[in-house]
Structure formats: structure tokens, C-alpha cells
Design an enzyme around this catalytic site. Structure first.
Site, mmCIF file in Angstrom:
data_model
loop_
_atom_site.group_PDB
_atom_site.id
_atom_site.type_symbol
_atom_site.label_atom_id
_atom_site.label_comp_id
_atom_site.label_asym_id
_atom_site.label_seq_id
_atom_site.Cartn_x
_atom_site.Cartn_y
_atom_site.Cartn_z
ATOM 1 C CB CYS A 204 -0.924 0.016 1.218
ATOM 2 S SG CYS A 204 -2.218 -1.231 1.165
ATOM 3 C CB CYS B 266 12.796 8.305 -7.627
ATOM 4 S SG CYS B 266 13.757 7.379 -6.412
#
Length: 482
Positions: A272, A440
Site C-alpha cells: 500500500c 525519485c
């Protein structure tokens, strides 16, 4: 000058932190007041009900690991609230009257549920509705095990928790919520992460185990634990916009290893925290897990043994597929299995699956030499000094829309190779000799991007260690964290 965009990019006034702390404390105190008011109302109603209302008035207070005593004997009240002749007292009849009116459930179903003990592993998105419904429906003893604390980014899906509990133990928060909804049951708090060293000791006290976790090594561990203890396992999963549910090791159904003797590749195991999840999806699966646990406990209906339910939220489609039966050659539940409790306690599930036993972010990778990496502070100095460079953000486009460092160019890692000509043109526009700095979310994909770029001739490409997560920690504490 570096700028950030996205929610939370405007600085709070100097007293903002203090104001937030006061507001959080007020929320906490109000929640405590609501809990006390609820207990007062309950006690008053029991006084009004007379002798029948006194039955079990002080139940539900077990909090320690020893509060649930021995081989499924976790019980909330003397005789589970039933009279010697098997009849229900008035307070239980009134509370569970809608259950009792069901011909297929009735008094016998409620009796079996009230005599059962169920362990919920995980007080998160799945465990929230699961624990609440088991408590509300009157399970005799409810155990909750989780080693994490409540975080603000849990609340969109972990509905058992409140803002006032942010920073506190998930188990305490969940147990308090369950007691508020039903003070007549016993709730046992296990403030640990379930591990091979404690799983057998905890799980053997319960009749049924429900896996409400979110990582692969824990799934294998819980399944192995239930096989050794001969406990039915209700297993659910939810990720993104999909969910699934089945019952393992019950009435001839397979264990987890029967279906997956070899772990899937690490790249196929999403979490998740990386892929996201729509809040209601674990809610749907968690409710169905509660239903399956109740069916197993009471013998009512047909549990999902040897079948798996698949839920697609976008199409509102539910399918049930047949699973192959338990394997006689399974190394753990098969006819010739020699797997013992001692083997279980020594087994390294993280090495077996190449995944951490945590629902949080995956571990950082380190595939570049130090010369190909810079820290967030080093990049900030480079930018503040006006050195020519191009900042390349390789997150997916929808991540880039959440928040970014400006100015930066967004080319997702999955599209990087095909976009190299455009990147080369942008680098030329930045000026001759410009550095190529890659960013990132956490510093993993940026390393993979730099590997590719250097192979393709971008010899000066470097990645920012730790990505935007490190940027928020080390450079700009007001940068949005997600």
C-alpha cells in the site's frame, strides 16, 4: 531558487506548530470524554435493566497478553452470558435480537459466537472493520496484535482509529474502539509485531486466526503457524482497487504454501505504501473477513474453503474461483511433513521471500558507486550556487502531480529509454557541461535510472540519495510527505 509545489508548500506562522499541538490535545481529551460518557450511559442502562443488566457489566477488561488463558479458552464472561439451562439473559437478547431473529443463526449461532475466540493479526485497513464487526456481533474473546502506532496517513482506510490517537499504539486505539461498541466482550491487547518467536504462543490461545496484514513474509508465517496449531485461517488482501479473500487450512482447504510453495518475485509484491489503496477497498474485504470468521466460528453457511473471492472495485464485480485442494506433498501440511514448532521459530521468512516483515516501505537498494550519488544537501548547494544542471524526476506522472521540486523534468522510469532523445535535447538547453541529477520518491528508482543513463552514454548522471523522502527530512521539512 528552489521552490516546491503541492499541498503544504506554504509555511505556517511561527506559532503554527504550537497551535497544532493544542488542537491535537483538545481532540484527544474530547475523545476521552466521549469514551467516559459512553461508559456512564452503559452503566446507567445496566442499572435500569435490573439484575439481568448486571450480567457481564465489568467484562471486556482483559488487556495483557496473559488475559487470554490457554488453548481457545479466552472467554469474556462466566458461561459467556448464558444461564445454566442455555437460555440468554435479557441484556443479550436485546443486544443481539436481530441475530436471534435469523432462522439460520438464532440462539445457537449466537451461543457459538459468544463462546469463540478470534485473533486479528493487524489493526490496519483490513483489521479495522474486521475487529469492529467481530466486537459488535459478540465474539466471546477478541485478540488484536499489531506493533505499529497510528499515523495520520492511516486514517483514510483504518476507520477504527481517530485523529486523537495519532502517535499512539494501534492496538490500544483498536481495543478502545471495540470496547466502546461492546463492553460485554473480552478484548485482549498484544502490543507486538507478530514474529516466529511469539506467534505460536499468542495464536494457540485462540480458536480462529484472521490475517489482516499486508506483506508476503507475514502471510507465510501466519499460515505455517496455523498449520502447526491446526487453526483455521481467514486470509484477506487489498491493494489499489482490488481485494481477495479465502479460508485456509479448514475443512480440507489448502494452506498458503500448498498454493504458493515458492514465493513470487520481489517485483511482483506490491505494498500500500508504494502502490496506494482506495480507502473503502480494505473496508469491503475486512467486512467479508469478519463474515467468514463468524461462519467458521458458528458453523453457519459455507465458508470460503477451497475457494477464493476476488473483488474489483472499479467494475463493482465479485467473482469466486475454485482453488486446488491441499497438497499431499506440501512441505508444511502434507502427509509426510516434518516441519516442527522448533523449525518454525528458527525459519527466516524475510530471507525466504526476500521481503521485509513490515507493512511500511520496502528497504532501500544500493546499486551505484558513491561517485554516482549526491546527498540532498549537496544538490541544494549546487542549485543555490546556480550551477548549470537538469533535475530529472523519474516518478510516475500521477506521483509528480502530488508534489515536486521546481524546476524539474518528469520522465517516468518506465518511459525513460524511449524518451532519451528528448532528455538529451533538454540537457543541451540547460547548457554545455550541465549536470544531470536524477530524483525519485525514495532513492531506489533513481538509482536504476542512473544505471540505464550511464549505459546509454550519460556519464555525468547522478542520483539524489534518499529521494524526496530525504529532501523532506534533511532540507525542507515543509515538503509534502506521502
Amino acid at each position: 531558487m528552489l521552490r516546491t509545489r503541492g499541498p503544504g508548500s506554504i509555511l505556517d506562522p511561527p506559532l503554527g506548530g504550537r497551535r497544532e499541538a493544542i488542537e491535537r490535545e483538545l481532540k484527544k481529551l474530547r475523545a476521552e470524554r466521549e469514551e467516559l460518557d459512553g461508559r456512564i450511559r452503559l452503566l446507567e442502562s445496566q442499572l435500569e435493566a435490573g439484575p439481568a443488566g448486571f450480567n457481564g457489566a465489568a467484562a471486556g477488561k482483559g488487556v495483557g497478553d496473559d488475559a487470554c488463558g490457554g488453548s481457545g479458552a479466552c472467554q469474556s464472561r462466566v458461561g459467556n452470558g448464558f444461564a445454566p439451562d442455555g437460555s440468554l439473559p435479557a441484556d443479550m437478547i436485546y443486544r443481539y435480537s436481530r441475530h436471534l431473529l435469523l432462522p439460520d443463526f438464532g440462539v445457537e449461532g449466537q451461543r457459538k459466537l459468544s463462546q469463540s475466540s478470534i485473533l486479528v493479526v493487524g489493526a490496519g485497513g483490513l483489521g479495522s472493520p474486521l475487529a469492529l464487526y467481530l466486537a459488535a456481533c459478540g465474539v466471546g474473546c477478541l485478540g488484536i496484535v499489531d506493533g505499529d502506532d497510528v499515523e495520520l496517513n492511516n486514517l483514510h482506510r483504518q476507520i477504527i482509529h481517530k485523529e486523537a490517537y495519532v502517535g499512539q499504539s494501534k492496538v490500544k486505539s483498536a481495543a478502545d474502539a471495540c470496547r466502546e461498541i461492546n463492553s460485554a466482550i473480552k478484548v485482549v491487547e498484544h502490543h507486538h509485531t507478530l514474529k516466529p518467536c511469539n506467534a505460536l504462543e499468542i495464536a494457540r490461545k485462540y480458536d480462529i486466526v484472521v490475517d489482516a496484514t499486508d506483506n508476503l513474509p507475514t502471510r507465510y508465517m501466519i499460515s505455517d503457524c496455523c498449520v502447526l496449531l491446526n487453526k483455521p485461517l481467514v486470509s484477506g488482501a487489498a491493494l489499489g482497487l482490488e481485494g481477495q479473500l479465502t479460508v485456509y487450512h479448514h475443512n480440507g482447504s489448502p494452506c498458503y504454501r500448498c498454493l504458493f510453495p515458492t514465493p513470487p518475485p520481489v517485483a511482483a509484491c506490491q505494498r500500500c505504501s508504494d502502490s496506494g489503496v482506495l480507502g473503502v477497498v480494505p473496508g469491503v474485504i475486512g467486512c467479508l473477513q469478519a463474515l467468514e470468521a463468524i461462519k467458521v466460528a458458528t458453523g453457519v453457511g459455507e465458508p470460503l474453503c477451497g475457494r477464493m473471492l476476488l473483488f474489483d472495485a472499479l467494475s463493482a464485480r465479485i467473482r469466486v474461483v475454485k482453488l486446488r485442494g491441499s497438497s499431499p506433498d506440501c512441505t508444511h501440511c502434507g502427509e509426510n511433513s516434518v516441519f516442527t514448532e522448533e523449525d518454525f521459530q528458527k525459519f527466516d521468512y524475510e530471507s525466504f521471500t526476500q521481503s521485509p516483515m513490515s507493512d511500511k516501505a520496502a528497504a532501500s537498494v544500493n546499486v551505484l558507486p558513491e561517485s554516482a550519488r549526491i546527498t540532498c544537501r549537496e544538490y541544494k548547494k549546487l542549485a543555490d550556487d546556480g550551477e548549470p544542471h537538469l533535475l530529472l524526476d523519474v516518478r510516475p506522472a500521477h506521483h509528480f502531480q502530488i508534489a515536486s521540486i521546481s524546476p524539474s523534468h518528469n520522465i517516468p522510469l518506465s518511459m525513460l529509454e524511449e524518451k532519451l532523445p528528448a532528455l538529451e535535447a533538454s540537457l543541451k538547453e540547460a547548457g554545455e557541461g550541465s549536470a544531470l541529477v536524477v530524483l525519485c520518491r525514495r532513492g531506489n528508482d533513481s538509482q536504476r535510472a542512473v544505471q540505464l543513463l550511464r549505459e546509454k552514454g550519460f556519464a555525468n548522471a547522478k542520483d539524489i540519495i534518499g529521494g524526496l523522502q530525504a529532501w523532506g527530512q534533511d532540507v525542507d521539512p515543509d515538503f509534502p510527505v506521502y
